[in-house]
Design a protein around this motif. Structure first.
Motif, PDB file in Angstrom:
ATOM      1  N   GLY A   1       0.787  -1.224   0.000  1.00 37.76           N
ATOM      2  CA  GLY A   1       0.000   0.000   0.000  1.00 37.76           C
ATOM      3  C   GLY A   1       0.817   1.270   0.000  1.00 37.76           C
TER       4      GLY A   1
ATOM      5  N   ARG B   1       2.657   2.568 -12.572  1.00 30.75           N
ATOM      6  CA  ARG B   1       1.623   2.780 -13.584  1.00 30.75           C
ATOM      7  C   ARG B   1       1.626   4.204 -14.139  1.00 30.75           C
TER       8      ARG B   1
ATOM      9  N   ASN C   1       3.868   4.476 -17.715  1.00 30.24           N
ATOM     10  CA  ASN C   1       3.321   4.300 -19.063  1.00 30.24           C
ATOM     11  C   ASN C   1       1.891   4.824 -19.125  1.00 30.24           C
TER      12      ASN C   1
ATOM     13  N   MET D   1      -0.663   4.360 -17.392  1.00 32.41           N
ATOM     14  CA  MET D   1      -1.735   3.400 -17.196  1.00 32.41           C
ATOM     15  C   MET D   1      -2.798   3.972 -16.274  1.00 32.41           C
TER      16      MET D   1
ATOM     17  N   LEU E   1      -6.478   5.328 -17.107  1.00 30.04           N
ATOM     18  CA  LEU E   1      -7.708   4.548 -17.137  1.00 30.04           C
ATOM     19  C   LEU E   1      -8.559   4.735 -15.891  1.00 30.04           C
TER      20      LEU E   1
ATOM     21  N   GLU F   1     -10.448   7.065 -13.463  1.00 26.79           N
ATOM     22  CA  GLU F   1     -10.949   8.427 -13.645  1.00 26.79           C
ATOM     23  C   GLU F   1     -10.588   9.373 -12.521  1.00 26.79           C
TER      24      GLU F   1
ATOM     25  N   ASP G   1       2.314  11.063 -27.765  1.00 27.59           N
ATOM     26  CA  ASP G   1       1.477   9.984 -28.272  1.00 27.59           C
ATOM     27  C   ASP G   1       1.491   8.832 -27.261  1.00 27.59           C
TER      28      ASP G   1
ATOM     29  N   ILE H   1       0.007   5.988 -27.172  1.00 27.98           N
ATOM     30  CA  ILE H   1       0.171   4.672 -27.792  1.00 27.98           C
ATOM     31  C   ILE H   1       1.647   4.372 -27.990  1.00 27.98           C
TER      32      ILE H   1
ATOM     33  N   ARG I   1       3.460   3.649 -24.861  1.00 30.86           N
ATOM     34  CA  ARG I   1       3.230   2.321 -24.311  1.00 30.86           C
ATOM     35  C   ARG I   1       3.896   1.223 -25.131  1.00 30.86           C
ATOM     36  N   THR I   2       4.117   1.469 -26.428  1.00 31.38           N
ATOM     37  CA  THR I   2       4.888   0.452 -27.170  1.00 31.38           C
ATOM     38  C   THR I   2       6.340   0.507 -26.743  1.00 31.38           C
TER      39      THR I   2
ATOM     40  N   MET J   1       4.576  -3.407 -20.128  1.00 31.83           N
ATOM     41  CA  MET J   1       4.212  -3.637 -18.732  1.00 31.83           C
ATOM     42  C   MET J   1       3.711  -5.058 -18.501  1.00 31.83           C
TER      43      MET J   1
ATOM     44  N   PHE K   1       1.773  -7.269 -15.447  1.00 28.23           N
ATOM     45  CA  PHE K   1       0.970  -6.943 -14.267  1.00 28.23           C
ATOM     46  C   PHE K   1       1.126  -7.963 -13.145  1.00 28.23           C
ATOM     47  N   GLN K   2       0.598  -7.559 -11.995  1.00 29.13           N
ATOM     48  CA  GLN K   2       0.670  -8.395 -10.809  1.00 29.13           C
ATOM     49  C   GLN K   2      -0.172  -9.664 -10.978  1.00 29.13           C
ATOM     50  N   LYS K   3      -1.425  -9.475 -11.408  1.00 28.04           N
ATOM     51  CA  LYS K   3      -2.265 -10.630 -11.686  1.00 28.04           C
ATOM     52  C   LYS K   3      -2.117 -10.972 -13.162  1.00 28.04           C
TER      53      LYS K   3
ATOM     54  N   ASN L   1      -2.883 -11.579 -16.767  1.00 22.09           N
ATOM     55  CA  ASN L   1      -4.097 -11.182 -17.489  1.00 22.09           C
ATOM     56  C   ASN L   1      -4.040 -11.516 -18.981  1.00 22.09           C
TER      57      ASN L   1
END
Ligand SMILES: Nc1ncnc2c1ncn2[C@@H]1O[C@H](COP(=O)(O)OP(=O)(O)OP(=O)(O)O)[C@@H](O)[C@H]1O
Ligand SMILES: Nc1ncnc2c1ncn2[C@@H]1O[C@H](COP(=O)(O)OP(=O)(O)OP(=O)(O)O)[C@@H](O)[C@H]1O
Ligand SMILES: [Mg+2]
Ligand SMILES: [Mg+2]
Ligand SMILES: O=P([O-])([O-])[O-]
Lengths: 252, 257, 293, 401, 252
Positions: free
Chosen positions: A42, A50, A53, A55, A58, A60, A80, A82, A85-86, A90, A92-94, A96
């Motif tokens: 925490g 995050r 890049n 992230m 996303l 709000e 840009d 996009i 991010r290329t 990244m 992630f923790q979980k 996906n």
């Protein structure tokens, strides 16, 4: 020999609504090194990662103040996303993976960039899977759904997917927390290989992992960077009392 | 109008549920009669469902309605067991769009228009435009009465537009400059023009003096064996002088003259 | 022990209540199916009317013992197909807009609008069709009347919008955000993420919406009745031809029909029924084979 | 850059589609409001559809007017869309009320009639009785047609007033309560919604729970799911056929509220089952596992964890269902009838707003009136929408932080 | 001194449809000890663990052969599953707090068992949170949604939730993989305290963790138990070559 600075954040504050999750972060992250973020649960490690890049776009409620310079350019400015991010991948923790075949999962990114050539894609998929130490396990079922893999396999697939993009920076949020030691070791191996070409930033809850693989380590506490420096220094001779306490397991 | 004293009204008071159904053309008259009847007999409950003549006949026979109404004569196979009474007459108006210059059609022309032999208004003295035939649905009393009167039974042209209900036919004709249709005389209003048939104007008077020949009866029928006192009282009322006054008032033609 | 037993018994009882409720759906379907088929197949079984002339005939004149519904089948299929062709893409893209692109405020407004559209009774669409679409079609039509296949298609296309939009939107919103994050992190643009990851992941829900949309289009009666023309015969040859869909055929005459005529109206229902079944099977198959691997 | 162009193109199409959806809505709602709003007013909502005739028995009793002539002239309670004043009003002492002569006209009819324009507070009209002696109400704006058997038709206002004054003792007055409103339809609609939901919601939700939470995948579940799918595809006209033959004829429930709501409940079942199933499926398995691992029974898991998570989805299902009942016409036409009266019992017929709108459009060709009813329907739908939105926001466990 | 055997599996086979995930597992798990399962990703650790409280009941395709004796009783036989699960608690790999308040999350299990007394519940909630080292962080927001917690906090909440049931056995599937070292250390501490009263079975990918906390260790490989014994023995003197190779990181 001084390395080039890849990321440079200046007085970075981040708020989730009213809650300030990051407080005036100033960090310089060097090219072609592995930088590790450690700190208690925490404390804002994922949140900071995050940012790099964008992230957090996303979510709000997020509001960001301060600068994040990537190769000298402010990524919260007129850039840009996009493209960012290329260049900054990244993991992630979980895990996906997308609900598609294993092959399609890896080919997804390159295809989005416009790569259509089947032979090239095939090659890329295979290389990425080999690099992610997953090829042997899945080569016979590339066209099966990725959701049928075990947690560990799924996470390695996600890493392979990112590698397939050939990014400059790879952000990893506790990427090995779902992996067993052997896969972890492979990924760690891979990271040390990759850092010759890529900049790697990893959030980890394992001090050992940070010690083993990283060149620099940042210690986060309650949204602040308490200490940042060469990993051996941080681990053997921390300047801040809190860092020492944390590393030796004396508080939390 | 003269005296029907309050005493008789009190004596005649009945109670019970009366639910009728059938022809939509008769609905205005029956509804008005029903509400007068319930005013006289506050304990009686009266409903009428306008569903079309053929449904009224079927419902009265099957006992789903206490009485049925139709706007055409019963066919012989529909008769058994039903007691039938004519409570009014009605004219059928052939209507066209007000923009149409044609004001008179002969029966033969009408028949040919509805069977599709004449397809252009210029053939009957109008503008050079195709004729759009609008007809009622198959179970309608108005339709079968018209078919019979004009002799196009089962020969309605294939591409005629079929509309359910008198009002629907009327709005369709009102909205299409080339359309022709037919409705109960009680429905005709300013939005459409009723053409003369064989030179005779479609009016209540002309129907009465039999110069306008497109007319048909409004029938009410019920199963005599099963009928309840309330229904019987209503029918008696409808056929009475007071009932027939309502018929006239609602645009129908009374049977008492 | 006694308490555990009682608890178990209660669970068992309630499970059976649930089962019973689920069965009601089956029972009512069976009842309706049995009833419609029993009546609808009777004329062919008792040979009072030939199945062949029923299915291939192009004229419907109960008084002359002519009961052909081929032209109605063509009309129904064309109208439904046209409505799907226009309505479904618009609806899915609208759902995409609401779920993926609109901010939370705009999304709320549009979602509200769509729900409002869903709440408008079909009859009012019919009234709207009669008041606006039919006169408009009349203006552009080479035929003399506005009641037509085209008018029907428009009315139906509008009518399926809310169904397809709201169900697609629900299933799009249910796609886990991890998929989106994963896609963005791979440098995919928003549009790519939507079309390559989110939409495929929501496919089964969207298909459900489309099935319901098709069902609504093919089964719509009252609105269509006001705008289709309901001719006695004739296969539609152009967009401006009148059509008589299977549903309005039933609604127009069911009230009073009796005997063979009534049974053949049930047969019309059977044909409708079979269509719905075929659509369900086909879509089920598509969903299964696509999602299966 | 190819991708940008493609993306912008796709975006454009998405915007276009949304634009089409929105403009269609605005167009339709606009059409309905523009056509119908002229007819909607307080009377429209509070009156019955059919006018109603009464014979009122009133004691002759002189009551003098308590307001001045000017004020009396201002009292014009009648509906000036249909009625325009010709003469009067004249105050008549022995009934304690004023009458006026108006012309009544709509697109089909045009005639003159007398209306009651003002009633004194202690007028004898305020305690009138019907022919069975029951108390009844006479309001301003009622048409007055005859007194003690003498028709007013053809009389001038003065003659009529004189006629009333000349009566002695008990008066028998024929009055007509004006119609043209949709009160009974509104009430029938609400009854119908309530009844059919009460039947369908528990069945649907419990059925869906069985399918998602209990049933092992196999032939049985597939059958039920397939049944639900088929049911949802069956046109409501076929339900109407079924309802008519089964509920109305076979079970002898008549064309009635009950037959109608049972039929509609069957129509609702698949909608509710499907949406509830979808909602239940989106609840992550990890919640179920977590609950079961804590020793909760399946039932506890379902009611305490799974259902609360699915509530917003279920609320949507309920919303859809209400919309469906309100909007249903074909099935109700055949099972609940077209009678515009408040159903007195479950076995009385009644027409919902939508059926009434259809009936008006079909039989009277009166698009304005159909649209006016449409406005009422749309307002009801909006209110229900907002209510269920508030509810589902309140209930959404994922929203709370 | 021989401890009582809590779980005893005999020739346990488990199939996911046609795929055999567990092959003839014979394991005796002793009471009031910590038993660790280690092994590479996908080897069946989670699958086995989920057999012990019949969590696999939820997966349709699963078929089980052989016996699992819990206190001598076959749990796949005619037993009360609910009762089994109150006695055998479980903490999952991914934190899965319910979308309710923190308080309700903890009180959920006891309430399901019929506990209604508010004071008792309050006490239980507090104790469980203290034991799970979460009390300090959440005591001011017990009525806020549990979904607002960070991953680590969520996992600790799940542990607290299980503790609140006062089970005999606690199954943990990589419970600390989402936790930072301090929280991990606390949980490990807690485990050693708890093992005086409870039997703990833990799947872990961290060999160090297994070494630190467990009394016995089982090494899984491709659905089989390769070796099972006292942890010190397994780690210092494994009997099987594969175990040694795995522990020293020589294969995978
Ligand atoms: N979407 C969000 N909205 C509000 N608060 C959030 C959100 N995501 C995280 N937080 C809060 O921000 C703080 C930092 O969270 P973050 O996920 O960055 O921590 P972390 O260091 O990654 O922890 P962990 O090791 O548990 O992953 C936490 O207190 C968390 O509760
Ligand atoms: N629901 C399922 N259906 C089919 N196969 C499954 C299912 N769950 C797991 N498997 C397969 O069973 C094997 C064992 O899976 P399991 O999850 O037990 O591994 P694990 O040892 O826990 O791995 P990890 O360390 O990655 O969690 C794997 O090959 C996996 O792909
Ligand atoms: Mg984190
Ligand atoms: Mg596992
Ligand atoms: O409704 P109809 O009077 O034409 O049967």
């Amino acid at each position: 020999m001084d390395k080039k600075i890849k990321f440079n954040t200046k007085n970075l504050d981040l708020f989730y609504g009213d809650f300030q999750a990051l407080k005036s972060i100033n960090l310089e992250i060097c090219e072609k090194e592995v930088t590790a973020f450690i700190g208690p649960s925490g404390c804002g490690k994922s949140t900071f990662l995050r940012c790099l890049n964008r992230m957090n776009d996303l979510i709000e409620s997020v509001r960001i103040e301060g600068e994040i310079l990537f190769d000298g350019q402010d990524i919260n400015g007129d850039i840009d996303v996009i493209n960012l991010r290329t260049r900054v991948g990244m993991v992630f923790q979980k895990p996906n993976p997308f609900p598609m075949s294993i092959y399609e999962n890896i080919a997804y990114g390159p295809k989005c960039q416009g790569l259509k050539d089947k032979t090239q894609l095939d090659k890329l998929v295979k290389e990425s899977l080999i690099k992610a130490a997953l090829w042997e396990e899945v080569k016979d079922r590339l066209n099966k759904s990725a959701l049928g893999l075990s947690g560990g396999q799924q996470q390695r697939l996600c890493i392979a997917r990112t590698i397939a993009m050939q990014p400059e920076v790879i952000l990893m949020d506790e990427p090995t927390s779902a992996l067993d030691p052997i896969a972890t070791a492979k990924i760690e191996d891979l990271m040390s290989k990759l850092k010759k070409d890529y900049t790697i930033i990893i959030v980890t809850h394992s001090m050992q992992q940070a010690g083993r693989i990283s060149d620099k380590t940042a210690f986060f506490l309650m949204g602040e960077v308490v200490e940042y420096g060469e990993t051996p220094v941080i681990f053997t001779n921390p300047a801040d009392k809190r860092t020492e306490d944390y590393i030796t397991g004396r508080f939390g | 109008g003269c005296s029907s004293s309050d005493k008789t009204a009190l004596k005649a008071a009945v109670s019970g549920e009366i639910n009728g159904g059938g022809s939509t053309s008769v609905q205005k008259i029956i509804d008005a009669a029903g509400s007068e009847f319930t005013a006289l007999n506050p304990d009686a409950k009266f409903t009428y469902s306008g569903t079309g003549s053929s449904d009224g006949i079927k419902g009265a026979a099957a006992d789903t309605y206490s009485f049925g109404c139709s706007s055409r004569d019963l066919k012989t196979e529909e008769q058994p067991g039903l007691k039938v009474a004519t409570f009014a007459y009605d004219g059928i108006a052939l209507i066209v769009n007000p923009a149409n210059t044609v004001t008179n059609l002969t029966k033969e022309q009408l028949t040919k228009i509805f069977t599709g032999e004449i397809t252009n208004w210029s053939e009957v003295g109008g503008a050079d435009a195709p004729i759009v035939v609008v007809s009622r649905e198959d179970g309608s009393g108005t339709r079968s009465a018209t078919e019979e009167l004009l002799g196009f039974a089962e020969k309605l042209k294939a591409d005629a537009t079929i509309k359910e209900g008198n009002g629907n036919v009327q709005t369709t004709v009102a909205g299409n400059a080339n359309a022709i249709g037919y409705v109960s005389l009680t429905f005709v209003d300013k939005t459409v023009t009723a053409v003369n048939v064989n030179g005779v104007k479609a009016t209540v008077d002309n129907v009465l003096n039999k110069t306008y020949t497109l007319s048909r009866p409004f029938l009410i029928f019920y199963d005599e064996k099963k009928t309840d006192p309330a229904t019987q009282a209503f029918i008696d009322f409808l056929m009475s002088e007071d009932g027939q006054k309502i018929v006239t008032k609602e645009g129908g033609i009374t049977v008492s003259k | 022990m006694e308490a555990i037993k009682r608890k178990k018994l209660r669970e068992r009882i309630i499970e059976n209540i649930f089962l019973l409720c689920a069965c009601v759906a089956v029972i009512s379907l069976l009842a309706i199916t049995f009833f419609v088929f029993y009546n609808g197949l009777a004329p062919f079984v008792s040979n009072s009317y030939s199945l062949w002339s029923f299915l291939t005939g192009v004229e419907w004149r109960p008084g002359s013992n002519m009961y052909g519904i081929f032209y109605m089948i063509v009309g129904s299929v064309l109208a439904t197909f046209g409505a799907i062709l226009i309505g479904v893409p618009v609806a899915i893209l609208t759902a995409v807009f609401i779920a993926e692109m609109a901010g939370s405020r705009a999304g709320k407004v549009i979602r509200f609008a769509v729900e409002l559209l869903a709440g408008i009774p079909s009859v009012l669409y019919g009234v709207f069709g009669l008041g606006i679409i039919v006169p408009y079609v009349l203006k552009i039509s080479p035929m003399a009347q506005g009641e037509s296949l085209l008018a029907t298609v428009f009315v139906l296309a509008i009518m399926i919008l809310p169904t397809v939009v709201s169900i697609s939107e629900t299933s799009l919103s249910a796609v886990p955000k991890e998929y989106r994050e994963g896609s963005y992190a791979l440098g995919a643009s928003k549009i790519q993420t939507i079309f390559r990851v989110v939409l495929p992941a929501a496919k089964s829900g969207i298909m459900t919406g489309v099935i319901l949309g098709i069902g609504r289009a093919i089964g719509e009666t009252m609105a269509v009745m006001l705008v289709c023309g309901n001719p006695i015969a004739g296969i539609p040859t152009s967009l401006f031809s009148q059509i008589r869909p299977l549903t309005t055929n039933i609604a127009l005459e069911m009230g009073y029909a009796s005997g063979v005529h009534q049974e053949l109206l049930y047969s019309t229902g059977v044909v409708l029924f079979v269509f719905i079944m075929i659509i369900n099977f086909a879509v089920n198959r598509i969903v299964k084979t696509k999602v299966g691997n | 850059m190819g991708r940008k162009v493609k993306d912008n193109f796709a975006k454009g199409i998405i915007y276009l589609a949304t634009g089409i959806t929105l403009s269609v809505l605005i167009f339709i709602v606009g059409f309905i409001f523009v056509k119908g709003i002229g007819l909607v007013n307080f009377d429209f909502l509070t009156r019955d559809f059919n006018e109603k005739v009464f014979y009122a028995f009133v004691q002759n009793e002189d009551v003098s007017m308590s307001i001045d002539e000017e004020a009396l002239k201002q009292k014009t309670p009648f509906d000036d869309r249909y009625e325009s004043l010709i003469e009067g009003p004249i105050y008549v002492d022995n009934i304690g009320a004023a009458i006026a002569k108006v012309t009544y006209k709509n697109n089909a009819t045009e005639h003159e009639q007398l209306v009651i324009s003002y009633i004194e507070k202690n007028s004898p009209l305020t305690n009138a009785a019907d022919s069975t002696g029951k108390e009844m109400r006479i309001g301003t704006d009622y048409v007055i047609q005859s007194i003690n058997g003498t028709d007013f038709e053809g009389l001038s206002l003065d003659e009529a007033a004189a006629l009333i004054k000349n009566q002695s003792d008990e008066l028998k007055i024929k009055v007509v309560q004006p119609g043209g409103g949709v009160k009974s339809n509104i009430i029938t609609t609400l009854y119908m919604v309530l009844l059919s939901l009460v039947i369908a919601i528990p069945l649907g939700i419990f059925g869906a729970i069985y399918l998602t939470e209990y049933a092992k995948p196999g032939r049985f579940v597939n059958t039920i799911r397939f049944a639900a799918e088929c049911l949802s595809g069956i046109p409501s006209i076929i339900f109407g056929l079924f309802g008519m033959a089964f509920f109305v004829v076979a079970l002898k429930l008549q064309i009635s509220l009950l037959s109608g709501s049972l039929t509609v409940a069957i129509i609702l079942l698949p909608v509710i089952i499907r949406s509830t199933e979808e909602a239940l499926k989106t609840v992550p398995t990890s919640f179920r596992e977590g609950s079961l691992a804590l020793g909760a029974t399946k039932l506890q898991t379902i009611f305490k964890v799974v259902l609360p998570c699915a509530v917003p989805g279920i609320a949507t299902a309920v919303l859809l269902s209400i919309g469906r009942v309100v909007g249903e016409s074909a099935a109700l036409l055949l099972t609940a009838g077209t009678v515009a009266q408040i159903p007195g019992t479950l076995l009385s017929p009644g027409s919902t707003l939508t059926v009434q709108a259809y009936y008006v459009a079909k039989e009277e060709g009166n698009i304005e009136l159909a649209c006016a009813i449409g406005i009422v329907i749309i307002v009801i739908v909006i209110v229900l929408n907002i209510l269920s939105r508030i509810m589902s926001d309140k209930l959404d466990v994922f929203n709370k932080k």
